[in-house]
Design an enzyme around this catalytic site. Structure first.
Site, PDB file in Angstrom:
ATOM      1  N   ARG A  56      -0.688   6.687   7.325  1.00 44.94           N
ATOM      2  CA  ARG A  56      -0.345   6.746   5.897  1.00 44.94           C
ATOM      3  C   ARG A  56      -0.697   8.095   5.268  1.00 44.94           C
ATOM      4  O   ARG A  56      -0.052   8.557   4.350  1.00 44.94           O
ATOM      5  CB  ARG A  56      -1.100   5.657   5.111  1.00 44.94           C
ATOM      6  CG  ARG A  56      -0.640   4.233   5.401  1.00 44.94           C
ATOM      7  CD  ARG A  56      -1.268   3.255   4.401  1.00 44.94           C
ATOM      8  NE  ARG A  56      -1.164   1.864   4.819  1.00 44.94           N
ATOM      9  CZ  ARG A  56      -0.104   1.087   4.604  1.00 44.94           C
ATOM     10  NH1 ARG A  56       0.953   1.578   3.970  1.00 44.94           N
ATOM     11  NH2 ARG A  56      -0.076  -0.159   5.022  1.00 44.94           N
ATOM     12  N   ASP A 103       3.140   3.396   6.913  1.00 42.61           N
ATOM     13  CA  ASP A 103       2.246   3.196   8.064  1.00 42.61           C
ATOM     14  C   ASP A 103       2.985   2.616   9.262  1.00 42.61           C
ATOM     15  O   ASP A 103       4.043   2.007   9.136  1.00 42.61           O
ATOM     16  CB  ASP A 103       1.119   2.218   7.677  1.00 42.61           C
ATOM     17  CG  ASP A 103       1.661   0.776   7.581  1.00 42.61           C
ATOM     18  OD1 ASP A 103       2.552   0.535   6.724  1.00 42.61           O
ATOM     19  OD2 ASP A 103       1.226  -0.098   8.371  1.00 42.61           O
ATOM     20  N   LYS A 135      16.840   3.568   3.556  1.00 41.87           N
ATOM     21  CA  LYS A 135      17.458   3.454   4.884  1.00 41.87           C
ATOM     22  C   LYS A 135      18.714   2.557   4.755  1.00 41.87           C
ATOM     23  O   LYS A 135      18.684   1.395   5.139  1.00 41.87           O
ATOM     24  CB  LYS A 135      16.472   2.793   5.838  1.00 41.87           C
ATOM     25  CG  LYS A 135      15.915   3.667   6.941  1.00 41.87           C
ATOM     26  CD  LYS A 135      15.187   2.793   7.943  1.00 41.87           C
ATOM     27  CE  LYS A 135      13.763   3.231   8.139  1.00 41.87           C
ATOM     28  NZ  LYS A 135      13.026   2.398   9.096  1.00 41.87           N
ATOM     29  N   PHE A 157      12.035   4.528  12.515  1.00 37.05           N
ATOM     30  CA  PHE A 157      10.793   4.042  11.924  1.00 37.05           C
ATOM     31  C   PHE A 157       9.936   5.243  11.537  1.00 37.05           C
ATOM     32  O   PHE A 157       9.517   6.014  12.402  1.00 37.05           O
ATOM     33  CB  PHE A 157      10.030   3.110  12.878  1.00 37.05           C
ATOM     34  CG  PHE A 157       8.970   2.324  12.156  1.00 37.05           C
ATOM     35  CD1 PHE A 157       7.659   2.771  12.109  1.00 37.05           C
ATOM     36  CD2 PHE A 157       9.306   1.178  11.449  1.00 37.05           C
ATOM     37  CE1 PHE A 157       6.691   2.073  11.402  1.00 37.05           C
ATOM     38  CE2 PHE A 157       8.338   0.466  10.740  1.00 37.05           C
ATOM     39  CZ  PHE A 157       7.032   0.909  10.716  1.00 37.05           C
ATOM     40  N   ASP A 190      14.218  -0.654   3.085  1.00 37.11           N
ATOM     41  CA  ASP A 190      14.725  -0.739   4.453  1.00 37.11           C
ATOM     42  C   ASP A 190      15.718  -1.897   4.508  1.00 37.11           C
ATOM     43  O   ASP A 190      16.862  -1.751   4.104  1.00 37.11           O
ATOM     44  CB  ASP A 190      13.522  -0.940   5.386  1.00 37.11           C
ATOM     45  CG  ASP A 190      13.877  -0.773   6.851  1.00 37.11           C
ATOM     46  OD1 ASP A 190      13.111  -0.114   7.569  1.00 37.11           O
ATOM     47  OD2 ASP A 190      14.918  -1.319   7.266  1.00 37.11           O
ATOM     48  N   LYS A 233       0.850  -1.195   0.000  1.00 39.77           N
ATOM     49  CA  LYS A 233       0.000   0.000   0.000  1.00 39.77           C
ATOM     50  C   LYS A 233       0.890   1.251   0.000  1.00 39.77           C
ATOM     51  O   LYS A 233       0.565   2.300  -0.444  1.00 39.77           O
ATOM     52  CB  LYS A 233      -0.867   0.007   1.247  1.00 39.77           C
ATOM     53  CG  LYS A 233      -1.791  -1.180   1.402  1.00 39.77           C
ATOM     54  CD  LYS A 233      -2.715  -0.938   2.610  1.00 39.77           C
ATOM     55  CE  LYS A 233      -3.600  -2.138   2.862  1.00 39.77           C
ATOM     56  NZ  LYS A 233      -2.858  -3.190   3.674  1.00 39.77           N
ATOM     57  N   GLY A 234       2.083   1.064   0.564  1.00 43.80           N
ATOM     58  CA  GLY A 234       2.931   2.219   0.908  1.00 43.80           C
ATOM     59  C   GLY A 234       3.332   3.071  -0.271  1.00 43.80           C
ATOM     60  O   GLY A 234       3.489   4.279  -0.140  1.00 43.80           O
ATOM     61  N   GLU A 244       8.318   2.649  -5.058  1.00 42.72           N
ATOM     62  CA  GLU A 244       8.153   2.202  -3.659  1.00 42.72           C
ATOM     63  C   GLU A 244       8.232   3.391  -2.710  1.00 42.72           C
ATOM     64  O   GLU A 244       8.782   4.437  -3.070  1.00 42.72           O
ATOM     65  CB  GLU A 244       9.267   1.215  -3.276  1.00 42.72           C
ATOM     66  CG  GLU A 244       8.841  -0.211  -3.143  1.00 42.72           C
ATOM     67  CD  GLU A 244       7.863  -0.444  -1.981  1.00 42.72           C
ATOM     68  OE1 GLU A 244       7.706  -1.580  -1.586  1.00 42.72           O
ATOM     69  OE2 GLU A 244       7.236   0.501  -1.502  1.00 42.72           O
ATOM     70  N   ASP A 245       7.736   3.213  -1.514  1.00 43.87           N
ATOM     71  CA  ASP A 245       7.865   4.278  -0.528  1.00 43.87           C
ATOM     72  C   ASP A 245       9.199   4.187   0.197  1.00 43.87           C
ATOM     73  O   ASP A 245       9.823   5.213   0.488  1.00 43.87           O
ATOM     74  CB  ASP A 245       6.716   4.245   0.481  1.00 43.87           C
ATOM     75  CG  ASP A 245       6.536   2.854   1.093  1.00 43.87           C
ATOM     76  OD1 ASP A 245       5.716   2.736   2.013  1.00 43.87           O
ATOM     77  OD2 ASP A 245       7.207   1.897   0.650  1.00 43.87           O
TER      78      ASP A 245
END
Ligand SMILES: O=P(O)(O)OC[C@H]1O[C@H](OP(=O)(O)OP(=O)(O)O)[C@H](O)[C@@H]1O
Ligand SMILES: [Mg+2]
Length: 174
Positions: free
Chosen positions: A163, A157, A129, A150, A101, A41-42, A97-98
């Site tokens: 979000r 989210d 990140k 985070f 990580d 969803k991100g 993508e958001d």
């Protein structure tokens, strides 16, 4: 335990950077049609804002690969929740993508999508990140490199919340 969100990147900073990325992609794909693959969803908020700033022809598709449960650590378990509607064969694909990580999600995803025969494949992420990387992932377009915190907002989210924040924030647990 109480939680609050502190701003890391303001709405203006994020929007300005997305404009720059849109201009760069428009230059790099001049004369082509770019096929944006949004990782839900991100990736959804970034996808919409980025697509508006790309001046070459754009097609879109969406998929969901869940690697996180309700907590803040990558579970390492990658699952396809919703696959793409269209084939990738002979398309110039950019995966949107958001955040990258640990790299587990995108590493798995890029390998899987490459097997579908795109003409080209690139990765565009709003956030990166690098300190958290477990698996190497080649990122072609990066909005911001951020420290090991985070973050939420702009699609990201914490347990399905935050979000819709129009900026990037850090969740603080008091
Ligand atoms: O590099 P990684 O450690 O794999 O983490 C990155 C992935 O984790 C988050 O997605 P999530 O699985 O939380 O699903 P969501 O996009 O629906 O929030 C994020 O949107 C990336 O897809
Ligand atoms: Mg995601």
């Amino acid at each position: 335990m109480a939680e609050r969100v502190e701003v890391m990147l303001s709405e203006e900073e994020v929007d300005r950077r997305i404009q720059e990325i849109g201009e760069q992609i428009s230059k790099d794909y001049a004369g082509k049609q770019v096929h944006l693959v949004c990782v839900l969803k991100g990736g959804s908020f970034f996808l919409c804002e980025l697509a508006k700033r790309i001046t070459v022809p754009v097609s879109l598709d969406f998929m969901s690969v869940s690697s996180y449960g309700g907590d803040t650590k990558s579970s390492g378990v990658i699952k396809i929740v919703k696959d793409l509607d269209e084939p990738l064969r002979d398309k110039d694909v950019i995966v949107v993508e958001d955040i990258v990580d640990s790299g587990r999600t995108l590493s798995y995803l890029l390998d899987m999508l490459k097997a579908r025969g795109p003409k080209s494949m690139a990765l565009c992420t709003l956030l990166d990140k690098p300190d958290r990387r477990v698996i190497d992932v080649k990122v072609d377009y990066t909005g911001f490199q951020i420290p090991d915190e985070f973050v939420v907002g702009y699609g990201l989210d914490y347990d399905q919340r935050y979000r819709n924040l129009p900026y990037i924030g850090v969740v603080k647990f008091d």
